[in-house]
Write an enzyme that holds these catalytic residues in place. Structure first.
Site, mmCIF file in Angstrom:
data_model
loop_
_atom_site.group_PDB
_atom_site.id
_atom_site.type_symbol
_atom_site.label_atom_id
_atom_site.label_comp_id
_atom_site.label_asym_id
_atom_site.label_seq_id
_atom_site.Cartn_x
_atom_site.Cartn_y
_atom_site.Cartn_z
ATOM 1 N N ARG A 44 0.797 -1.350 0.162
ATOM 2 C CA ARG A 44 0.057 -0.196 0.080
ATOM 3 C C ARG A 44 0.818 1.097 0.011
ATOM 4 O O ARG A 44 1.656 1.618 1.053
ATOM 5 C CB ARG A 44 -1.044 -0.028 1.226
ATOM 6 C CG ARG A 44 -1.929 1.324 1.506
ATOM 7 C CD ARG A 44 -2.570 1.216 2.799
ATOM 8 N NE ARG A 44 -3.220 2.544 3.314
ATOM 9 C CZ ARG A 44 -2.797 3.129 4.270
ATOM 10 N NH1 ARG A 44 -1.857 2.663 5.061
ATOM 11 N NH2 ARG A 44 -3.498 4.172 4.484
ATOM 12 N N ARG A 76 -9.167 18.466 9.330
ATOM 13 C CA ARG A 76 -8.212 18.554 10.368
ATOM 14 C C ARG A 76 -8.255 20.042 11.118
ATOM 15 O O ARG A 76 -8.426 20.932 10.323
ATOM 16 C CB ARG A 76 -6.872 18.139 9.877
ATOM 17 C CG ARG A 76 -6.585 16.858 9.161
ATOM 18 C CD ARG A 76 -5.290 16.771 8.534
ATOM 19 N NE ARG A 76 -5.037 15.440 8.076
ATOM 20 C CZ ARG A 76 -4.687 14.292 8.132
ATOM 21 N NH1 ARG A 76 -4.439 14.172 9.633
ATOM 22 N NH2 ARG A 76 -4.625 13.297 7.693
ATOM 23 N N LYS A 121 -13.562 2.810 0.668
ATOM 24 C CA LYS A 121 -13.055 2.656 2.150
ATOM 25 C C LYS A 121 -13.996 3.003 2.844
ATOM 26 O O LYS A 121 -14.641 4.332 2.817
ATOM 27 C CB LYS A 121 -11.825 3.456 2.305
ATOM 28 C CG LYS A 121 -10.863 3.103 1.812
ATOM 29 C CD LYS A 121 -9.501 4.126 2.029
ATOM 30 C CE LYS A 121 -9.101 4.301 3.365
ATOM 31 N NZ LYS A 121 -7.972 5.110 3.573
ATOM 32 N N THR A 146 -6.879 -1.336 9.811
ATOM 33 C CA THR A 146 -6.924 -0.542 11.105
ATOM 34 C C THR A 146 -6.454 -1.231 12.490
ATOM 35 O O THR A 146 -7.256 -2.022 12.848
ATOM 36 C CB THR A 146 -8.154 0.438 11.312
ATOM 37 O OG1 THR A 146 -8.364 0.971 10.185
ATOM 38 C CG2 THR A 146 -7.658 1.677 12.250
#
Length: 478
Positions: free
Chosen positions: A34, A75, A219, A277
């Site tokens: 990845r 963020r 995802k 994860t």
């Protein structure tokens, strides 16, 4: 090495950047690498993909490349001193106009956030480590009270409990990164934070427009995606159970059940699924996993996931090789139990496609005839994918003349791709060549029973329609 059916996806980073470490990780069992587009630049990613493929070629092991787009990660900005410490009960302001934060406020990289939240909503920062409740919204400022404090540092993520933020799944950066992914010949491109099937379809359109053929991975990490899950799976080639952000939005207790549901739905639609994860999070700093992590990986295997994905464990951790080896061991043991539970055939199943019917017939025959392996001659990889979904207990060797198909098959559970030359050969020559490939790879021996699946007429792309039982090395008179 004992054949492991569940595939391992390893994120590349500083800990796995050397040629030596990459070679050791691939040898230990990494099937797909990845490239995390949240870090690095286009030149870095292109160079790294080339290095991986060169090493894989030298080792004689096919390795796929997955490019993971950053997506609209919402963020906070930066602090003048790099970080602050918040206590429960503190008043804190998220300010879209702030440039450098302090103990009382910080900026936002997503300027529209004040317009998308309401009084009393709960914000979760740094993957839920810090929680705040909104007292009021005034212009570009969100006034909050800290419910659960801690250290807050630069650029940490923000989630809205329950979801609902409208940020587009594909940012301007993502659209440029798609071009980079196509340039490095990515096998899979992962789309972060899709809300609906339309996001996946847009990504596919952009990939094809750029000249790419990569498969699209959605995802699942937004609460909204759960409401459109069936359509998202249908629009994708694969999904990723991205448990980090998803757990923050829907609550950690909901994630295990959602994981099982997503894997079950993806398999039912013949789509690939990656579980990701914190699979081996403690191994970032420890050479051995915790018992909880071992159970977590094993549970994903028992659920039927095609692959498990390692993130910081292999990108920045101290023990990337040991982590891969640990996942390999755990998956092997879990697969023994998986096949003891999934041995029965569904006799009432109705098939829509010839490939699917042939796959089920091959699995049934393999179970009752005790063959050594199933070999599938496939141009696109579809035949091998159906065999994978039918849960073969014996290994599936996908023989394809197409290198792109072989690389994509690295993510399919229980499938091991190998090259084969079929140009200009007739049916009997192709079957003989399939035998020779298996013998050269030392995956079968003379006298072994093997099932061969292929499509006739040979050389014409289309559905698999032939199943043949052969004994390796025996003269065949057809």
């Amino acid at each position: 090495m004992t054949l492991r059916k569940t595939k391992i996806v390893a994120t590349l980073g500083p800990s796995s950047s050397s040629d030596e470490m990459l070679a050791r990780m691939i040898t230990a069992g990494v099937n797909v690498v990845r490239l995390n587009f949240s870090h690095g630049n286009a030149e870095d990613h292109i160079k790294r993909a080339e290095i991986v493929r060169n090493i894989a070629m030298k080792l004689g092991r096919p390795v796929g490349v997955l490019c993971d787009l950053q997506g609209p990660k919402i963020r906070i900005g930066r602090f003048e001193l790099g970080k602050i410490t918040l206590k429960t009960g503190d008043i804190f302001i998220l300010d879209a106009d702030c440039e450098l934060g302090d103990q009382y406020h910080v900026g936002l990289d997503y300027k529209a956030l004040p317009q998308e939240v309401v009084e009393n909503a709960i914000l979760l920062l740094d993957d839920g480590r810090i929680t705040m409740q909104i007292n009021r919204v005034k212009g570009n400022q969100i006034h909050c009270v800290v419910l659960s404090g801690g250290v807050l540092s630069n650029n940490k993520g923000i989630n809205l409990q329950g979801g609902g933020l409208s940020a587009d799944a594909l940012t301007k950066k993502d659209r440029e990164d798609i071009k980079t992914a196509v340039a490095l010949d990515a096998d899979y491109i992962a789309i972060s934070f899709p809300k609906s099937a339309l996001d996946v379809e847009l990504a596919r359109t952009l990939v094809r427009k750029a000249g790419g053929t990569a498969s699209i991975v959605a995802k699942i990490e937004r609460a909204e995606a759960i409401n459109d899950l069936e359509a998202i799976i249908d629009a994708s080639d694969a999904i990723m159970v991205a448990r980090g952000d998803l757990g923050v939005e829907v609550g950690d207790a909901a994630v295990p059940g959602l994981q099982k549901r997503m894997i079950r739905m993806a398999r039912a639609q013949n789509k690939l699924v990656i579980t990701a994860t914190q699979m081996m999070e403690s191994m970032i700093t420890s050479p051995i996993p915790t018992r909880a992590e071992v159970s977590d990986v094993a549970n994903a295997v028992l659920d039927g996931t095609d692959a498990v994905m390692l993130s910081a464990e292999t990108a920045a951790g101290q023990y990337p090789l040991e982590t891969v080896e640990a996942v390999h061991r755990v998956a092997l043991e879990a697969e023994k139990e998986y096949f003891s539970q999934h041995h029965a055939q569904k006799l009432d199943q109705v098939f829509i496609k010839t490939d699917e019917a042939l796959a089920a017939a091959a699995i049934y025959t393999a179970q009752h005839l005790k063959v050594k392996a199933i070999a599938a001659l496939t141009q696109s990889g579809n035949a091998a994918q159906w065999l994978s979904r039918a849960d073969a207990e014996v290994p599936i060797y996908a023989l394809s003349p197409d290198k792109y198909a072989r690389r994509k098959l690295t993510l399919h559970r229980g499938v091991y791709p190998y090259p084969i030359e079929q140009a200009g050969k007739n049916r009997d020559e192709i079957i003989m060549e399939m035998e020779q490939v298996l013998l050269r790879q030392r995956v079968v021996n003379l006298g072994d029973l093997v099932l061969l699946t292929f499509g006739e007429p040979i050389g014409h792309p289309g559905g698999t329609n032939t199943l043949k039982i052969i004994r390796i090395g025996e003269n065949r008179k057809d």
